[in-house]
Design a protein around this motif. Structure first.
Motif, short mmCIF file in Angstrom:
data_model
loop_
_atom_site.label_atom_id
_atom_site.label_comp_id
_atom_site.label_asym_id
_atom_site.label_seq_id
_atom_site.Cartn_x
_atom_site.Cartn_y
_atom_site.Cartn_z
N VAL A 158 0.84 -1.20 0.00
CA VAL A 158 0.00 0.00 0.00
C VAL A 158 0.88 1.25 0.00
CG1 VAL A 158 -1.74 1.29 1.31
CG2 VAL A 158 -1.88 -1.20 1.16
N SER A 159 0.53 2.20 -0.86
CA SER A 159 1.39 3.38 -1.04
C SER A 159 1.41 4.27 0.20
CB SER A 159 0.89 4.20 -2.23
OG SER A 159 -0.30 4.88 -1.89
N PRO A 160 2.49 5.03 0.38
CA PRO A 160 2.55 5.96 1.51
C PRO A 160 1.39 6.96 1.53
CG PRO A 160 4.72 5.67 0.56
CD PRO A 160 3.76 4.97 -0.35
N THR A 161 0.94 7.37 0.36
CA THR A 161 -0.16 8.34 0.30
C THR A 161 -1.45 7.74 0.86
OG1 THR A 161 0.84 9.39 -1.62
CG2 THR A 161 -1.48 9.85 -1.21
N LEU A 162 -1.75 6.51 0.46
CA LEU A 162 -2.94 5.85 1.01
C LEU A 162 -2.81 5.63 2.52
CD1 LEU A 162 -3.98 3.21 -1.67
CD2 LEU A 162 -5.01 5.41 -1.16
N MET A 163 -1.59 5.36 2.96
CA MET A 163 -1.39 5.22 4.41
C MET A 163 -1.77 6.50 5.13
SD MET A 163 2.27 3.36 4.75
CE MET A 163 2.84 2.31 3.42
N MET A 164 -1.34 7.63 4.56
CA MET A 164 -1.63 8.91 5.21
C MET A 164 -3.13 9.22 5.18
SD MET A 164 1.60 11.23 3.97
CE MET A 164 0.98 12.69 4.79
N ILE A 165 -3.79 8.92 4.04
CA ILE A 165 -5.22 9.19 3.92
C ILE A 165 -6.00 8.37 4.94
CG2 ILE A 165 -7.23 8.92 2.44
CD1 ILE A 165 -5.37 9.52 0.05
N TYR A 166 -5.80 7.05 4.91
CA TYR A 166 -6.58 6.19 5.78
C TYR A 166 -6.04 6.17 7.21
CZ TYR A 166 -9.29 4.74 1.79
OH TYR A 166 -10.13 4.75 0.71
N GLY A 167 -4.78 6.52 7.38
CA GLY A 167 -4.25 6.66 8.73
C GLY A 167 -4.86 7.87 9.42
N SER A 168 -4.97 8.98 8.70
CA SER A 168 -5.54 10.19 9.29
C SER A 168 -7.02 10.02 9.61
CB SER A 168 -5.34 11.38 8.34
OG SER A 168 -6.08 11.20 7.14
N GLN A 169 -7.69 9.11 8.88
CA GLN A 169 -9.10 8.84 9.15
C GLN A 169 -9.30 7.79 10.24
OE1 GLN A 169 -10.81 7.69 5.40
NE2 GLN A 169 -10.47 9.69 4.44
N GLY A 170 -8.21 7.21 10.71
CA GLY A 170 -8.30 6.21 11.76
C GLY A 170 -8.59 4.81 11.26
N VAL A 171 -8.60 4.60 9.93
CA VAL A 171 -8.85 3.26 9.38
C VAL A 171 -7.63 2.38 9.57
CG1 VAL A 171 -9.38 1.96 7.29
CG2 VAL A 171 -10.52 4.16 7.73
N PHE A 172 -6.44 2.92 9.29
CA PHE A 172 -5.18 2.21 9.54
C PHE A 172 -4.65 2.66 10.89
CE2 PHE A 172 -4.11 2.19 4.68
CZ PHE A 172 -5.18 1.33 4.46
N LEU A 173 -4.40 1.73 11.78
CA LEU A 173 -3.95 2.08 13.13
C LEU A 173 -2.48 2.48 13.13
CD1 LEU A 173 -5.57 -0.72 15.33
CD2 LEU A 173 -6.51 1.52 14.69
N PRO A 174 -2.12 3.53 13.86
CA PRO A 174 -0.70 3.85 14.04
C PRO A 174 -0.05 2.78 14.90
CG PRO A 174 -2.07 5.28 15.39
CD PRO A 174 -3.01 4.50 14.53
N LEU A 175 1.16 2.41 14.54
CA LEU A 175 1.82 1.27 15.18
C LEU A 175 2.94 1.67 16.14
CD1 LEU A 175 2.08 -1.00 12.00
CD2 LEU A 175 0.21 -0.86 13.67
N ASN A 176 3.18 2.95 16.30
CA ASN A 176 4.31 3.41 17.11
C ASN A 176 4.30 2.84 18.52
OD1 ASN A 176 3.43 5.36 15.02
ND2 ASN A 176 5.34 6.41 15.56
N ASP A 177 3.16 2.94 19.20
CA ASP A 177 3.09 2.45 20.58
C ASP A 177 3.26 0.93 20.65
OD1 ASP A 177 2.72 5.04 21.41
OD2 ASP A 177 0.54 4.86 21.65
N LEU A 178 2.70 0.23 19.65
CA LEU A 178 2.84 -1.22 19.62
C LEU A 178 4.30 -1.62 19.40
CD1 LEU A 178 -0.33 -2.09 17.52
CD2 LEU A 178 0.03 -2.58 19.95
N ILE A 179 5.00 -0.86 18.55
CA ILE A 179 6.42 -1.14 18.33
C ILE A 179 7.19 -0.92 19.62
CG2 ILE A 179 8.51 -0.34 17.14
CD1 ILE A 179 6.71 0.27 14.71
#
Length: 559
Positions: A120-141
């Protein structure tokens, strides 16, 4: 916003995997019916196996692979489930319809726990990440990323490459530290012809010209016919979008100026630039025009695809192809073919141009992002992340993911066995890799193949490809390596940037390719029409194109 998302998804969704030559899979795998816990089960501490004490189900949408029979019954899947106590309920989409399937899933709102293998492209990550569809993984890492942290400790910039400008990581990558792939823009020459004609390996563009003339006029294949093709190539990208390296310019232009990859972007003092509007590019085109005018370049090189090039390299009975650019010998011959001709082509070192410029294009950013995404519908994000983190366990998990079963497809190295890099080996391949099988995942999904792992394979003279590529790269390419500060890294774009740049990039690169062919063939005169060509690039808004890349690059550097 919806219109922008649809456009971005259609234009920039990357679904290729690094160094994987896959075609479409006939169909998906039916979701498994095996029962498992679906409620949020307690996850064991970081690094502890199994990941959960009671079998728990994880729903995964997977991009299919032509080399994998069935992910549900795959031997690596069985091993993974046994080690982790996580049962995977698969929805596998055929590779040829993967983009459409992912678009449908994302627009429907019916998300699985995990989206895997789509790149999945970085742009789609930002779009769906900002909408909360893709979860941020920082805390899990931070909490559970045992193997991820090891990889970041080895290579800190990998974390930077997968971190969005907002500081969040929305997907995990596949990292493949393929040494020879970092120098993929090569030229291959048929060594028996060099030997027969008493020619030395060319070192300069003039040497290369003289070699091609000899191939064309001195009957090196000895059949008394003028059937030799001195230099050919292909206009088709390779197995991966990263390997568009059969183009005539991909090797030769690096004797004049930096010609890096398909987009040809590079950095000059931290500023994003391109070579194809500069005087050095013009001089390189004039050199290619000279070769073409004297019949040293195969006219089909400007139109043929990879299969046509291979047919030329594997001409029955007698060799007719002297040289071609390509990632490896398999770009122009059939690897493993009975003719054995693929082993007779050797790499040409980067050529020194008239001004003394000499460059081996360098591709160090061996990260294919977007391989593992946890969605907001995941019932147990911690469990989903820990499974992904286990996939980065090298060498134990990595070998099984890549090769299959211990003792059948591979074994650990024995004392005294030497790896491809000349150091003590780590593992040995017992059966030839490739083809349709059901013991590994066919290089699909997240994972980490370090350079030590790849080059730690026992050197096998009966399967010499990796040995040849390592030695040719080490001896001929690395001494002329492009400075890393010149290499344009992958960047994140906002939705607006991605939408704007998609049209700009296609228009500009199509023009560059078209005019390259016209200049080389003499359809248009280089000296007379160079200025109008450059003006056309300006009119296509090359300035804005570079501004967008500069903004994305600057945003990455600020993270």
């Amino acid at each position: 916003m919806k219109k922008t998302i649809v456009l971005v998804m259609a234009l920039i969704l990357s679904i290729g995997t690094l160094l994987s030559a896959c075609s479409s899979q006939g169909g998906g795998t039916e979701p498994a019916k095996e029962e498992g816990k679906t409620a949020k089960a307690a996850v064991n501490p970081p690094g502890q196996l199994p990941i959960v004490n009671e079998k728990t189900t994880l729903k995964v949408l997977m991009k299919g692979s032509a080399s994998v029979e069935d992910f549900a019954t795959n031997e690596f899947t069985k091993w993974l489930e046994q080690k982790t106590n996580i049962h995977i309920e698969w929805e596998v989409t055929p590779e040829k319809t993967a983009t459409e399937k992912l678009n449908l899933v994302l627009s429907s709102g019916d998300y699985p726990d995990v989206i895997m293998g789509f790149g999945v492209s970085p742009t789609l990550m930002m779009i769906y990440g900002s909408q909360g569809v893709f979860l941020p993984l920082n805390d899990l890492i931070d909490k559970y990323g045992v193997e991820m942290k090891k990889m970041f400790a080895d290579n800190a910039f990998y974390k930077d490459l997968i971190t969005a400008p907002d500081g969040k990581i929305y997907a995990l990558p596949q990292v493949n530290e393929c040494y020879h792939c970092m120098f993929q823009q090569r030229m291959w020459v048929y060594k028996p012809w060099l030997d027969k004609l008493g020619l030395k390996m060319p070192e300069t563009t003039e040497d290369f010209y003289e070699m091609l003339k000899a191939f064309k006029t001195k009957d090196p294949n000895g059949n008394g016919k003028a059937d030799e093709i001195a230099l050919s190539g292909s206009v088709q990208a390779g197995a991966s979008h990263l390997f568009s390296t059969q183009m005539l310019d991909s090797f030769l232009m690096n004797a004049f100026i930096y010609d890096h990859g398909e987009k040809k972007l590079y950095l000059e003092g931290g500023k994003v630039t391109v070579p194809y509007n500069k005087p050095e590019w013009k001089e390189g085109l004039k050199y290619l025009r000279k070769l073409y005018a004297e019949g040293l370049i195969d006219p089909q090189a400007l139109t043929q695809d990879n299969n046509q090039l291979k047919k030329l390299g594997e001409n029955p009975d007698i060799a007719v192809l002297g040289a071609s650019s390509g990632h490896n010998m398999g770009s122009l011959t059939q690897l493993g073919a009975a003719s054995g001709r693929w082993k007779e082509y050797v790499a040409v070192p980067p050529l020194k141009g008239p001004s003394g410029f000499r460059n081996a294009a360098y591709h160090p950013y061996v990260v294919t992002n977007g391989q593992y995404i946890i969605t907001k519908n995941a019932k147990n994000p911690e469990l989903a992340f820990r499974l992904a983190d286990f996939m980065f366990n090298s060498p134990d998990t990595t070998i099984r993911w890549y090769a299959g079963r211990e003792g059948t497809e591979w074994r650990y190295a024995e004392k005294g066995e030497i790896g491809i890099n000349g150091k003590p080996a780590i593992w040995k391949q017992l059966t030839p890799w490739g083809g349709v099988q059901n013991v590994n995942w066919g290089q699909t999904g997240p994972g980490y193949r370090s350079s030590d792992f790849r080059l730690g394979e026992v050197a096998n003279p009966e399967q010499p490809l990796e040995i040849i590529l390592y030695n040719e790269t080490k001896q001929k390419m690395e001494p002329y390596k492009m400075p890393i500060e010149k290499v344009m890294p992958p960047v994140f774009f906002t939705a607006d940037q991605a939408s704007e740049i998609a049209d700009l990039e296609k228009t500009i690169l199509d023009h560059v390719k078209e005019m390259m062919a016209r200049f080389i063939t003499g359809d248009t005169d280089i000296d007379k029409n160079w200025d109008s060509y450059v003006k056309n690039l300006d009119n296509m808004n090359l300035k804005r194109y570079l501004e967008i890349y500069q903004q994305a690059y600057d945003a990455m550097k600020k993270k």
